[in-house]
Scaffold this motif. Structure first.
Motif, PDB file in Angstrom:
ATOM      1  N   ALA A   2       0.803  -1.222   0.000  1.00 37.47           N
ATOM      2  CA  ALA A   2       0.000   0.000   0.000  1.00 37.47           C
ATOM      3  C   ALA A   2       0.837   1.274   0.000  1.00 37.47           C
ATOM      4  CB  ALA A   2      -0.958   0.007   1.194  1.00 37.47           C
ATOM      5  N   MET A   3       2.050   1.137  -0.464  1.00 38.45           N
ATOM      6  CA  MET A   3       2.899   2.334  -0.541  1.00 38.45           C
ATOM      7  C   MET A   3       2.535   3.122  -1.795  1.00 38.45           C
ATOM      8  SD  MET A   3       6.898   2.003  -1.421  1.00 38.45           S
ATOM      9  CE  MET A   3       7.780   3.345  -2.211  1.00 38.45           C
ATOM     10  N   PHE A   4       2.587   4.470  -1.737  1.00 37.71           N
ATOM     11  CA  PHE A   4       2.347   5.152  -2.995  1.00 37.71           C
ATOM     12  C   PHE A   4       3.660   5.493  -3.694  1.00 37.71           C
ATOM     13  CE2 PHE A   4       3.150   8.803  -0.646  1.00 37.71           C
ATOM     14  CZ  PHE A   4       2.086   9.316   0.059  1.00 37.71           C
ATOM     15  N   PHE A  27      -0.447   9.063   8.208  1.00 37.29           N
ATOM     16  CA  PHE A  27      -0.551   7.619   7.923  1.00 37.29           C
ATOM     17  C   PHE A  27       0.738   7.244   7.208  1.00 37.29           C
ATOM     18  CE2 PHE A  27      -4.934   9.308   7.666  1.00 37.29           C
ATOM     19  CZ  PHE A  27      -5.552   8.525   8.643  1.00 37.29           C
ATOM     20  N   GLY A  29       3.032   4.896   7.013  1.00 39.25           N
ATOM     21  CA  GLY A  29       3.426   3.626   6.388  1.00 39.25           C
ATOM     22  C   GLY A  29       4.931   3.473   6.423  1.00 39.25           C
ATOM     23  N   ARG A  30       5.500   3.156   5.286  1.00 40.24           N
ATOM     24  CA  ARG A  30       6.958   2.997   5.279  1.00 40.24           C
ATOM     25  C   ARG A  30       7.684   4.321   5.073  1.00 40.24           C
ATOM     26  NH1 ARG A  30       8.025  -0.727   0.079  1.00 40.24           N
ATOM     27  NH2 ARG A  30       6.168  -1.767   0.786  1.00 40.24           N
ATOM     28  N   THR A  32       7.189   7.054   2.899  1.00 43.06           N
ATOM     29  CA  THR A  32       7.519   7.594   1.568  1.00 43.06           C
ATOM     30  C   THR A  32       7.489   9.134   1.553  1.00 43.06           C
ATOM     31  OG1 THR A  32       6.330   5.660   0.756  1.00 43.06           O
ATOM     32  CG2 THR A  32       7.043   7.240  -0.888  1.00 43.06           C
ATOM     33  N   ASP A  48       2.102   7.017  12.656  1.00 38.66           N
ATOM     34  CA  ASP A  48       1.304   5.873  12.207  1.00 38.66           C
ATOM     35  C   ASP A  48       0.927   5.099  13.465  1.00 38.66           C
ATOM     36  OD1 ASP A  48       1.215   4.312   9.161  1.00 38.66           O
ATOM     37  OD2 ASP A  48       0.688   3.122  10.927  1.00 38.66           O
ATOM     38  N   ALA A  49      -0.196   4.402  13.403  1.00 36.19           N
ATOM     39  CA  ALA A  49      -0.603   3.613  14.571  1.00 36.19           C
ATOM     40  C   ALA A  49       0.116   2.269  14.611  1.00 36.19           C
ATOM     41  CB  ALA A  49      -2.125   3.416  14.555  1.00 36.19           C
ATOM     42  N   ASN A  50       0.849   1.951  13.552  1.00 35.10           N
ATOM     43  CA  ASN A  50       1.551   0.675  13.471  1.00 35.10           C
ATOM     44  C   ASN A  50       3.028   0.874  13.850  1.00 35.10           C
ATOM     45  OD1 ASN A  50       2.800  -1.685  12.677  1.00 35.10           O
ATOM     46  ND2 ASN A  50       1.685  -1.834  10.732  1.00 35.10           N
ATOM     47  N   ALA A 199       1.017   7.110  16.622  1.00 30.94           N
ATOM     48  CA  ALA A 199      -0.206   7.837  16.975  1.00 30.94           C
ATOM     49  C   ALA A 199      -1.368   7.360  16.129  1.00 30.94           C
ATOM     50  CB  ALA A 199       0.007   9.337  16.758  1.00 30.94           C
ATOM     51  N   ASP A 200      -2.528   7.407  16.726  1.00 30.08           N
ATOM     52  CA  ASP A 200      -3.766   7.144  15.995  1.00 30.08           C
ATOM     53  C   ASP A 200      -4.175   8.473  15.353  1.00 30.08           C
ATOM     54  OD1 ASP A 200      -6.440   6.892  15.240  1.00 30.08           O
ATOM     55  OD2 ASP A 200      -6.883   5.484  16.853  1.00 30.08           O
ATOM     56  N   ALA A 201      -4.283   8.466  14.030  1.00 30.63           N
ATOM     57  CA  ALA A 201      -4.538   9.719  13.304  1.00 30.63           C
ATOM     58  C   ALA A 201      -5.906  10.305  13.610  1.00 30.63           C
ATOM     59  CB  ALA A 201      -4.413   9.472  11.803  1.00 30.63           C
ATOM     60  N   SER A 220      -1.724   8.904   2.408  1.00 32.41           N
ATOM     61  CA  SER A 220      -2.769   8.020   1.877  1.00 32.41           C
ATOM     62  C   SER A 220      -3.362   7.267   3.061  1.00 32.41           C
ATOM     63  CB  SER A 220      -2.239   7.079   0.803  1.00 32.41           C
ATOM     64  OG  SER A 220      -1.159   6.331   1.267  1.00 32.41           O
ATOM     65  N   PRO A 222      -5.852   4.688   5.269  1.00 31.09           N
ATOM     66  CA  PRO A 222      -6.143   3.276   5.015  1.00 31.09           C
ATOM     67  C   PRO A 222      -7.226   3.149   3.958  1.00 31.09           C
ATOM     68  CG  PRO A 222      -6.322   3.794   7.364  1.00 31.09           C
ATOM     69  CD  PRO A 222      -6.057   5.071   6.669  1.00 31.09           C
ATOM     70  N   PHE A 252      -7.237   1.338  11.778  1.00 36.16           N
ATOM     71  CA  PHE A 252      -8.565   1.406  11.170  1.00 36.16           C
ATOM     72  C   PHE A 252      -8.601   0.417  10.010  1.00 36.16           C
ATOM     73  CE2 PHE A 252     -11.517   2.667   7.948  1.00 36.16           C
ATOM     74  CZ  PHE A 252     -12.686   2.797   8.688  1.00 36.16           C
TER      75      PHE A 252
HETATM   76  C1  SAM Z   1      -2.211   3.193   2.652  1.00 34.80           C
HETATM   77  S1  SAM Z   1      -1.100   2.961   3.979  1.00 34.80           S
HETATM   78  C2  SAM Z   1      -0.011   4.333   3.844  1.00 34.80           C
HETATM   79  C3  SAM Z   1       1.185   3.987   3.023  1.00 34.80           C
HETATM   80  C4  SAM Z   1       2.181   5.122   2.871  1.00 34.80           C
HETATM   81  N1  SAM Z   1       1.646   6.209   2.060  1.00 34.80           N
HETATM   82  C5  SAM Z   1       3.469   4.612   2.216  1.00 34.80           C
HETATM   83  O1  SAM Z   1       3.870   5.106   1.166  1.00 34.80           O
HETATM   84  O2  SAM Z   1       4.072   3.675   2.779  1.00 34.80           O
HETATM   85  C6  SAM Z   1      -2.099   3.389   5.349  1.00 34.80           C
HETATM   86  C7  SAM Z   1      -1.375   3.422   6.676  1.00 34.80           C
HETATM   87  O3  SAM Z   1      -2.339   3.822   7.661  1.00 34.80           O
HETATM   88  C8  SAM Z   1      -1.960   3.216   8.887  1.00 34.80           C
HETATM   89  N2  SAM Z   1      -3.116   3.301   9.788  1.00 34.80           N
HETATM   90  C9  SAM Z   1      -4.240   2.551   9.813  1.00 34.80           C
HETATM   91  N3  SAM Z   1      -5.089   2.982  10.769  1.00 34.80           N
HETATM   92  C10 SAM Z   1      -4.482   4.046  11.358  1.00 34.80           C
HETATM   93  C11 SAM Z   1      -4.866   4.952  12.393  1.00 34.80           C
HETATM   94  N4  SAM Z   1      -6.041   4.843  13.020  1.00 34.80           N
HETATM   95  N5  SAM Z   1      -4.008   5.934  12.732  1.00 34.80           N
HETATM   96  C12 SAM Z   1      -2.810   6.060  12.101  1.00 34.80           C
HETATM   97  N6  SAM Z   1      -2.379   5.221  11.147  1.00 34.80           N
HETATM   98  C13 SAM Z   1      -3.211   4.241  10.750  1.00 34.80           C
HETATM   99  C14 SAM Z   1      -1.513   1.833   8.497  1.00 34.80           C
HETATM  100  O4  SAM Z   1      -0.645   1.283   9.479  1.00 34.80           O
HETATM  101  C15 SAM Z   1      -0.794   2.111   7.175  1.00 34.80           C
HETATM  102  O5  SAM Z   1       0.583   2.289   7.404  1.00 34.80           O
END
Ligand code: SAM
Length: 364
Positions: A2-4, A27, A29-30, A32, A48-50, A199-201, A220, A222, A252
């Motif tokens: 799910a990386m952009f 959010f 992710g990795r 980017t 990110d929450a992860n 953090a939870d967004a 981006s 979820p 989420f």
């Molecule tokens: C579509 S991915 C983002 C990928 C990122 N743009 C990249 O290039 O790697 C969505 C991200 O939202 C995170 N996520 C899901 N629920 C969340 C929440 N409640 N708060 C913060 N992050 C959350 C996931 O862990 C995931 O890393």
């Protein structure tokens, strides 16, 4: 997953910010977006929450110098021990040779993720823990050969190992790390360092000290579907000492449009608190196939989720060539899930956008 494409934050950072500005991804992710920001001497922040996302993003936006990294790796190699693996779960033991696992277990307890060099080494391990095999059949990572992007379920991997009589590779983790870090590019000039935090967004949280509010948000959220980031990363999360289910519970994940819109409403309102008065926020939101129709989710978010202190500036539709999407590995059906991605552009009270360059998706 799910990386952009890096080209997207690259263009937005270049067109909408100046050196020294803060770019934020709630959010991450990795990482980017924050990473692209740091490459252009902006401060790249990501939450990110992860916890896995936080380590990867943190390693990219606040890396050690090569001297720091080499010193720390030498120190760890000199002290290295092979820890007992007796208490490790069977599904982990089947993946690694005994010595490799013993070294990883020791490193797990030694690495302090608040330290730059340790966090970077952990990110390198996470990134190459499981990988495909070379043409000669030799696994390229530390486990038996398996896909790099995500981990198949433990039961599937067990059957696969039995069926193909796979042997875990005997790898010395410290030699492996040394060869990996020899091949990475680390900054040799001072640059604007960023931060990553958990953090939870959709909830109020802290903003890192000494950083201005964000001039640009590129993110981006979820997808509108249930993606189990924790489950698909169970091996990496083992290395981090986290439970996949605990991680998934904190994220989420839903296929319900009303729940998604409610979540996005809270997330946009939260994000606007961290933006400058002339700040701009760009969210990539893909159309979703519902029955025979494409649901234009970005438009729904624009209509129903934007807080009073932000306004909709544009929704840009873009067709990302499928070959550039990670979801292609699931076959055409899954790739269809977000065939049209839209960029929802929101502006704070004094935000102005002149024009954006076309994005060349193949840019790396
Ligand atoms: C579509 S991915 C983002 C990928 C990122 N743009 C990249 O290039 O790697 C969505 C991200 O939202 C995170 N996520 C899901 N629920 C969340 C929440 N409640 N708060 C913060 N992050 C959350 C996931 O862990 C995931 O890393």
């Amino acid at each position: 997953m799910a990386m952009f494409p890096p080209a997207l934050p690259h263009v937005l950072v270049e067109c909408l910010t100046s050196p020294g500005d803060v770019v934020y991804d709630p959010f991450a992710g990795r990482g980017t977006s924050p990473f692209e920001a740091c490459l252009r001497n902006r401060a790249g922040l990501g939450s990110d929450a992860n916890p896995l996302a936080v380590v990867l993003t943190g390693a990219k936006v606040d890396p050690p110098t090569r001297t720091e990294l080499q010193r720390r790796l030498n120190e760890l190699s000199a002290e290295a021990q092979v820890a007992s693996i007796a208490k490790e779960p069977a599904e982990i033991k089947m993946l690694f040779s005994r010595r490799t696992l013993g070294q990883l277990v020791w490193l797990k307890s030694e690495l302090n993720l608040r330290r730059r060099a340790d966090r970077f080494l952990m990110a390198v391990l996470l990134g190459s823990l499981h990988r495909n095999a070379s043409v000669s059949g030799r696994p390229l990572g530390l486990t038996v050969a398996m896909p790099n992007t995500f981990a198949m379920s433990p039961g599937y991997v067990e059957r696969y190992i039995e069926h193909h009589r796979l042997q875990p590779p005997a790898v010395d983790v410290f030699d492996f790390l040394k060869s990996k870090i020899d091949s990475v590019t680390l900054p040799d000039q001072p640059f604007k360092r960023g931060r990553a935090w958990r953090a939870d967004a959709s909830r109020s949280g802290r903003w890192p000290k000494h950083y201005d509010p964000a001039k640009l948000v590129v993110s981006s959220p979820p997808y509108l579907e249930v993606i189990k980031y924790g489950k698909y990363n169970w091996i990496r999360l083992w290395l981090l000492g986290m439970s996949p289910r605990g991680v998934d519970d904190a994220l989420f994940a839903s296929g319900s449009v009303p729940l998604y819109l409610e979540f996005m409403k809270r997330a946009l309102s939260r994000t606007s608190e961290d933006m400058r008065e002339d700040g701009i926020a760009c969210f990539v939101i893909g159309d979703v196939l519902r029955g025979e129709y494409d649901l234009n989710l970005a438009e729904r978010v624009a209509d129903q989720c934007v807080p009073d202190d932000l306004r909709v500036m544009a929704i840009v539709a873009d067709q990302i060539p499928l070959q550039h999407k990670v979801t292609r590995i699931w076959g055409d059906g899954r790739g269809d899930a977000t065939r049209t991605d839209r960029l929802l552009i929101l502006g704070a009270r004094h935000a102005r956008v002149r024009s954006l360059k076309p994005v060349r998706w193949e840019l790396r």
